[in-house]
Design a protein around this motif. Structure first.
Motif, PDB file in Angstrom:
ATOM      1  N   GLY A  98       0.789  -1.287   0.116  1.00  9.08           N
ATOM      2  CA  GLY A  98       0.419   0.108   0.079  1.00  9.08           C
ATOM      3  C   GLY A  98       0.713   1.227  -0.069  1.00  9.08           C
ATOM      4  O   GLY A  98       0.427   2.311   0.161  1.00  9.08           O
ATOM      5  N   ASN A 100       3.456   3.848  -1.713  1.00  5.86           N
ATOM      6  CA  ASN A 100       3.846   4.347  -3.063  1.00  5.86           C
ATOM      7  C   ASN A 100       5.258   5.038  -2.960  1.00  5.86           C
ATOM      8  O   ASN A 100       5.365   5.917  -2.051  1.00  5.86           O
ATOM      9  CB  ASN A 100       2.876   5.456  -3.647  1.00  5.86           C
ATOM     10  N   THR A 103       5.703   8.830  -4.363  1.00  7.12           N
ATOM     11  CA  THR A 103       5.183   9.983  -3.587  1.00  7.12           C
ATOM     12  C   THR A 103       5.593   9.658  -2.087  1.00  7.12           C
ATOM     13  O   THR A 103       5.023  10.623  -1.183  1.00  7.12           O
ATOM     14  CB  THR A 103       3.706  10.171  -3.666  1.00  7.12           C
ATOM     15  N   THR A 105       4.014   8.101   0.259  1.00  4.72           N
ATOM     16  CA  THR A 105       2.645   7.923   0.875  1.00  4.72           C
ATOM     17  C   THR A 105       1.815   6.472   0.879  1.00  4.72           C
ATOM     18  O   THR A 105       2.254   5.787   0.171  1.00  4.72           O
ATOM     19  CB  THR A 105       1.787   9.033   0.260  1.00  4.72           C
ATOM     20  N   PHE A 106       0.888   6.574   1.926  1.00  7.42           N
ATOM     21  CA  PHE A 106       0.348   5.037   1.699  1.00  7.42           C
ATOM     22  C   PHE A 106      -0.932   5.517   1.109  1.00  7.42           C
ATOM     23  O   PHE A 106      -1.861   6.405   1.208  1.00  7.42           O
ATOM     24  CB  PHE A 106       0.183   4.702   3.110  1.00  7.42           C
ATOM     25  N   HIS A 107      -1.472   4.416   0.283  1.00  3.38           N
ATOM     26  CA  HIS A 107      -2.727   4.385  -0.489  1.00  3.38           C
ATOM     27  C   HIS A 107      -3.389   3.094  -0.133  1.00  3.38           C
ATOM     28  O   HIS A 107      -3.176   1.955  -0.568  1.00  3.38           O
ATOM     29  CB  HIS A 107      -2.503   4.522  -1.791  1.00  3.38           C
ATOM     30  N   TRP A 113      -7.445   1.391   6.828  1.00  3.97           N
ATOM     31  CA  TRP A 113      -6.873   2.874   7.571  1.00  3.97           C
ATOM     32  C   TRP A 113      -7.537   2.284   9.025  1.00  3.97           C
ATOM     33  O   TRP A 113      -6.766   2.605  10.163  1.00  3.97           O
ATOM     34  CB  TRP A 113      -7.227   4.087   6.825  1.00  3.97           C
ATOM     35  N   ARG A 127      -2.348   9.023   6.802  1.00  7.43           N
ATOM     36  CA  ARG A 127      -3.360   8.951   6.111  1.00  7.43           C
ATOM     37  C   ARG A 127      -3.703   9.992   4.901  1.00  7.43           C
ATOM     38  O   ARG A 127      -3.756   9.931   3.720  1.00  7.43           O
ATOM     39  CB  ARG A 127      -4.971   8.918   6.965  1.00  7.43           C
ATOM     40  N   LYS A 128      -3.135  11.094   5.373  1.00  2.90           N
ATOM     41  CA  LYS A 128      -3.188  12.333   4.492  1.00  2.90           C
ATOM     42  C   LYS A 128      -1.733  12.674   3.764  1.00  2.90           C
ATOM     43  O   LYS A 128      -1.723  13.490   2.797  1.00  2.90           O
ATOM     44  CB  LYS A 128      -3.850  13.461   5.259  1.00  2.90           C
TER      45      LYS A 128
END
Length: 153
Positions: A98, A100, A103, A105-107, A113, A127-128
């Motif tokens: 999850g 990336n 970036t 970040t987590f998706h 979540w 999360r953001k």
């Protein structure tokens, strides 16, 4: 109106953990860079930051931003950033597919979540967005983690 060259006297109530959580941008980067420099140049390399190092960090930080923060503030920032870094590494270990890498970040789906936040509430901040100044955080806190690991053995 006081002259601009005088340090702004901060109310001691501004040195709380709540205010340490609000540190970001240039102030956070400066704090982390000063910590890293002190860890890198310490006579006792590998033993963490000494009282003298913390005093230097405080003095330079306060001078750069023309404020007066007390030692408790820097302690609060340290422990808050350490908790964030630990949550970051925990999340990385738990959610490899999850994340990336481009970036940083987590998706993840909302239900995933929610489940992860129930286990570790400190991950909610990711999360953001990602971990601010990840490279500095890793350099500083990975070193501390290794030190703690060797103290155990």
């Amino acid at each position: 109106m006081p002259p601009k060259n005088k340090k702004v006297r901060q109310d001691p109530s501004q040195d709380t953990p709540k205010h340490a959580k609000q540190l970001n941008g240039e102030m956070l980067h400066t704090y982390l860079a000063l910590c890293k420099r002190e860890l890198d140049t310490s006579k006792d390399a590998g033993s963490g930051l000494s009282k003298a190092s913390w005093a230097k960090i405080r003095e330079e930080y306060n001078a750069k931003f023309n404020i007066t923060r007390e030692p408790k503030y820097f302690s609060n920032v340290w422990f808050y950033q350490k908790a964030k870094y630990n949550a970051w590494t925990w999340l990385l270990r738990r959610t490899r597919n999850g994340f990336n890498a481009e970036t940083r970040t987590f998706h993840l789906p909302p239900e995933e979540w929610d489940a992860l936040i129930k286990i570790n509430e400190n991950v909610s901040t990711f999360r953001k967005g990602g971990l601010l100044h990840e490279d500095l955080m890793e350099a500083i806190l990975q070193t501390e983690w290794l030190l703690n690991m060797f103290e155990v053995y």
